[in-house]
Every structure is written in C-alpha cells, then in structure tokens.
Design a protein around this motif. Structure first.
Motif, short mmCIF file in Angstrom:
data_model
loop_
_atom_site.label_atom_id
_atom_site.label_comp_id
_atom_site.label_asym_id
_atom_site.label_seq_id
_atom_site.Cartn_x
_atom_site.Cartn_y
_atom_site.Cartn_z
N PRO A 15 0.53 14.34 5.31
CA PRO A 15 0.00 13.05 4.86
C PRO A 15 -0.44 12.16 6.02
N SER A 16 0.28 12.20 7.15
CA SER A 16 -0.11 11.38 8.29
C SER A 16 -1.46 11.82 8.85
N PHE A 67 -5.25 5.89 -0.58
CA PHE A 67 -5.12 4.55 -1.16
C PHE A 67 -4.12 3.71 -0.37
N TRP A 68 -3.22 4.38 0.35
CA TRP A 68 -2.16 3.67 1.08
C TRP A 68 -2.59 3.25 2.47
N MET A 93 -2.12 0.44 -4.66
CA MET A 93 -3.06 -0.40 -3.96
C MET A 93 -4.32 -0.60 -4.79
N ALA A 105 -4.02 -3.17 -7.23
CA ALA A 105 -3.90 -4.53 -6.73
C ALA A 105 -5.26 -5.22 -6.62
#
Lengths: 262, 324
Positions: free
Chosen positions: A178-179, A254-255, A1, A4
């Motif tokens: 991660p969540s 970043f996600w 990301m 991008a």
C-alpha cells in the motif's frame, strides 16, 4: 475521504468546459486556416475532411485501434508485472539492486526504435514483438518507482508491525505494497501512454494490422485523411487510458494527500 | 507482568563480536526479577559510574567488560582493523531497572540520551550490545513473538488506508498463529479512548491527538502485558497534551497495564508515574529512580497541589543537575 468531499455533477461539467472550448477553438482555427490558405489535402486535411473519413468507415479505425490497444495493454501488463517482481526482489536486497539496476538502465537508455527491428527478426510478424516492445518501454518506470515505493514506508508503522511480530510477508502486503501505491501510480501515468507508443513502433516495422500499420500504408499513399484518422484514434486512446489510470488512482489512493488536491 | 531491564551497554550501529565472553554471559543470563550482574562498560580513563542513590535499583559495577567489546572509539577489534568513531557511538551504559507488575514507570532524560534506544531494546526491536531484558520470565524477543508488548510511538504511525477501527484491529489481523485470549474487542477499545463514533473514519480525517488515541487503542488491542510509550505526547500542542495526560491516566486506571513511558517532559513523568527513572546525557546512564507519592487516581488539578510541586522540584533538580 471520497464521502467527505463529494463533487456535484454540475461542477464536473463546469470543470470540463474550458477544455471543450479550447479544443473547439483549435478545430475552428484549423478549419478556417485550411480554407483561407487553400492547403492541399495531401499536406494537411481540414478537420471536417478527417471527420468525414472516420465517419464513413468507423469500424475500420475501431478495429485497427482495438488491435493496437490490445498490444499496448498486453505489453503494459507484462512489462509492469516483470518490473514489479524485480522491484520486490530489489527492494529486499541491496546486492540484487546493484546487480539488476545497471541492466535496467541499459534497457532504458537504448532507443526503443533501435531495438524494434531486432525483435521482428527474433519474434516474427505476429503480435508477440509488439507486446514485447510495449513491455520493454513500460518496464523502467514501474521498476524504479516500485523499488522506491516499496522502501518508502513509515518507519513508525514498520516498527509497530514488527512489535506485534508481523512476518516479512505480512509487512510486505500490509505495509509495503500500500505504501508503494502512490509511487506506482506515478509510474503508470507515465508508462500507459508509453505502451501505446511501443505498440505503434512495433507495428511500423512489421505489421499488416493495427494503427501503426494503417499509418505506414496511409503515408505511402499520401492518404492524409486516413493518416490523421489514425493519429486521432491514437490520441483518443491515450486520453482514455490516462483517464482510466486517474480514475483507478482516485479509487485506490483515496487516502493519499495527492487526491485531496482537486 | 514483571519486567526487568538490565542493559550493560549499547553501542549504536555495528557491535563487534563479543570478545569478553565471561562478562557477556554473566549479563546475559539473569534470573527473572533478580538483579543481574550488571556489566558496566569502562572506557579508558573512565570509572564505572553507576551508583544509584535511590532504592530498588541495584547495580553491581563489579563486572567489567573488556574495552574492545565495549565499542569504544578507536579501539581495535578482533580483526585488528581500527573501527571508526561512528561504529563506536555509545548510546546507553549500565542501566538496571525492575518494573513491577501494574506499575507506571517513566524514563526521563534529555534528547539524545538513548531513551528511545532503551525502549526499542525492551520492545525487542533492537538488541543491546551486552545486557539483557526479561519480561516476566521471557526475553524481549520472545515476549514480542508472543505479542506481550504494546507500543505507542511519538508519531501515531497509523496506516492511512485503513479506517480507525481497522487500524485498531491490525495487531489482531497480523500473525494469527499467536492469539491473545481475553483481549478487549477493538470496538470497545475505541470506546475506552472515546473515539467510538470515529470508527469508520480514516486517520487523515482525525486531529493529531485523536490519532494518538487511536495509536493507544491499537497498542492495547492485544491486551499486552507491557505497554511501551515513546514520547507519545511530544508532537502534540500544549493544550491537547494536557488533556491527553489525564486521558492516559483514566485509561491506565481502567486497563491497569504495566507501563514503561519514555519522555523528556518532567510534568509528564511526575504526573503519570509511580516512579521516575532519570537518565543522564549520552551515553545514557541511570542516575536515580524517584518514587512519586502522589495519590491515585490523579485527576485534573493535581498539578497545582503542593505534593506535585515538591515531587516536580525533586525530579527537576536531578534532571537539571545532569544536564549541566
């Protein structure tokens, strides 16, 4: 990301410009006000006086600041570590949550300044009570957001991991942790400045070192330039810590949708 | 791989400990491939209604469960406490179907008829109140432990912090003690779903249809014996949906998996399947299994053929007769 949407350096500087201008305006107005009104230094020192005081003895403020920073960070790590361990247990067991959450709420609603003197009695005049107070004040945000975050998993992803017979441990590390990250960073944004408050409050009651002690002594002597120097150092420390958390958040999350909003 | 699904009864939420032990046992130990003694729950004032008009699905509505094990609202459990209506919500009743190796079988029914529940039971993610699922000669839970099942859900449910390639690798990374020899490497699976050049992207950068294709590649990563698909096209727009149907057909021709495909779309079911199992509204009961004789490989344009139209009409009329 990140790749991008790269942000050119020029754009970053441009983004900081309004902040710089507003700070400059506040400083100039403050300086002018003192000059015009003739306010005595022991009430409010002009920014220039504070700047002189700090530049005369920068090592003093840095040294005292480092002590406070170490206590705050130590408390933050301890409080967050304990909170996340408890959150892990609570996220897996409703019984544990029902047993522990009221205790955590009790800790949270008790004003930290009311407990601080007690900690001095129990843990003496060293670094220990300051770290513990900072830990206590950072504990609750991490705990509550940790429990919520560890449970806030995508049910489809959970089903998929189960369908390939992932163990509870694998589900925990590959999905739950991660969540939980967006929730944890939301907690850290709140608790990192709190940890500095905890350390300073701890120093008020017992210390001979650290910015909290500097403030108490300067206050007793009506040495407002030093007092303001300490306050300014604390403010810079808070800003630095918050920026560090934000930078880490952008790297790790970043996600996540929240990082797309520039 | 052969899969035999025989579900006597599924009551959602908390089933009561089985009281009718003989019936439960009869349904719980069928030989692989044979039609097991299907227990059909008979509620008060209901007749066992499970006679199937079409071949291959054999049902024997002769074993009855005692009413209090069937989770019927308002009945008294062993403890003498009256169960709430909620705990007795019946989702599925008397479904028996055998899936042949390499077959594409669709389960078609209206929303809320228990299709997803059925799939979760076959995938070992849920337990039937009574009845059994055999995949090859294993139970669903065992097949799941051996990583014999691949799942694709309605939502792609990819892990957003992993790249596309790492998402496809996930099933291999998890539970390494069980290894599947001969599985296609993740990079090749991405080629199969035509996403090789997106390997390093994150799911958030892909369109919905692409994400769903990653989900399919992920499900194939373990070279599963049985592929379970739960309305995988439901969240896609009509154009993407149509492309995805033929994409799936192409992939299925290449991989030749046994597929159990759940959908509420008659077009999906007719276009893709060898056979279509039609479920009724809740509680979901098997109404008919319709063989689809369309020639394979099916390519774009087949949906305009007369064969397709007639097969579509047959399935459509069955579904609509159920819906009313």
């Amino acid at each position: 990301m990140r790749a991008a949407w790269p942000r050119p350096a020029a754009q970053r500087v441009a983004a900081l410009l309004p902040t710089a201008v507003s700070l400059l305006v506040v400083g100039v107005v403050w300086e002018a006000w003192i000059a015009v009104a003739g306010t005595p230094v022991y009430l409010v020192p002009a920014p220039s006086v504070v700047a002189v005081r700090m530049s005369v003895d920068p090592g003093y403020f840095l040294g005292q600041g480092a002590i406070t920073l170490a206590e705050a960070l130590g408390g933050f790590l301890l409080g967050t570590g304990v909170a996340l361990s408890a959150a892990t247990a609570m996220a897996h067991s409703l019984v544990l949550e029902r047993a522990l959450l009221p205790l955590a709420v009790l800790v949270k609603v008790t004003p930290i300044v009311a407990v601080a003197p007690l900690f001095v009695i129990w843990f003496g005049f060293g670094v220990m009570p300051k770290v513990l107070i900072a830990a206590l004040i950072t504990f609750f945000p991490a705990l509550v957001n940790g429990v919520t975050g560890l449970r806030a998993v995508n049910p489809g992803a959970l089903d998929f991991l189960r369908s390939v017979s992932a163990s509870r441990r694998e589900v925990f590390f590959r999905l739950r942790v991660p969540s939980a990250m967006p929730y944890l960073f939301a907690a850290f944004r709140v608790s990192i400045p709190l940890s500095v408050i905890g350390a300073v409050v701890g120093e008020w009651f017992s210390a001979d070192r650290g910015l909290g002690a500097v403030i108490i002594v300067a206050h007793a002597n009506l040495d407002t330039p030093t007092l303001f120097g300490a306050i300014f150092t604390l403010a810079v420390m808070g800003i630095g810590l918050s920026l560090a958390v934000s930078a880490l958040e952008r790297r790790i999350l970043f996600w996540h949708e929240s990082t797309f909003i520039v | 791989m052969y899969a035999s699904v025989s579900i006597a009864n599924v009551s959602k939420t908390f089933p009561v400990p089985p009281v009718a032990a003989p019936a439960a046992r009869a349904a719980g130990a069928p030989a692989a491939g044979s039609a097991p003694g299907t227990a059909v729950a008979a509620g008060p004032g209901r007749t066992p209604g499970n006679r199937l008009p079409v071949d291959d699905v054999r049902s024997q509505p002769d074993t009855l469960l005692a009413p209090d094990s069937a989770g019927i609202p308002g009945t008294r459990g062993p403890g003498g406490r009256k169960r709430s209506v909620q705990s007795g919500l019946e989702a599925l009743r008397g479904i028996t179907v055998d899936i042949r190796p390499g077959e594409f079988l669709s389960v078609l029914g209206p929303s809320g008829c228990g299709k997803t529940t059925l799939l979760r039971i076959v995938g070992g993610l849920a337990e039937p109140t009574s009845g059994s699922v055999r995949i090859g000669d294993r139970s669903a839970a065992e097949a799941q432990r051996r990583k014999l099942i691949g799942c694709v859900f309605q939502e792609p449910a990819l892990l957003p912090w992993r790249t596309v390639l790492d998402n496809v690798r996930l099933p291999l990374a998890v539970n390494r003690r069980v290894q599947r020899a001969g599985a296609t490497p993740p990079a090749e699976l991405l080629q199969l779903v035509r996403l090789a050049e997106f390997a390093g992207y994150y799911p958030g950068q892909l369109s919905r249809g692409m994400q769903q294709r990653v989900g399919l590649a992920r499900a194939l990563a373990l070279d599963p014996a049985l592929l379970l698909m739960d309305e995988p096209f439901a969240s896609l727009d009509e154009i993407t949906r149509e492309q995805m149907r033929f994409e799936l057909l192409r992939i299925w021709e290449a991989a030749r998996k046994t597929v159990l495909f759940v959908t509420h779309s008659i077009v999906d079911a007719v276009l893709l399947s060898d056979r279509v199992a039609v479920l009724s509204a809740r509680p979901g009961r098997l109404r008919a299994v319709v063989p689809i004789g369309l020639e394979r490989p099916r390519v774009a344009g087949v949906e305009h053929s007369a064969e397709f139209t007639s097969a579509y009409r047959r399935v459509h009329d069955l579904v609509m007769a159920e819906a009313c």
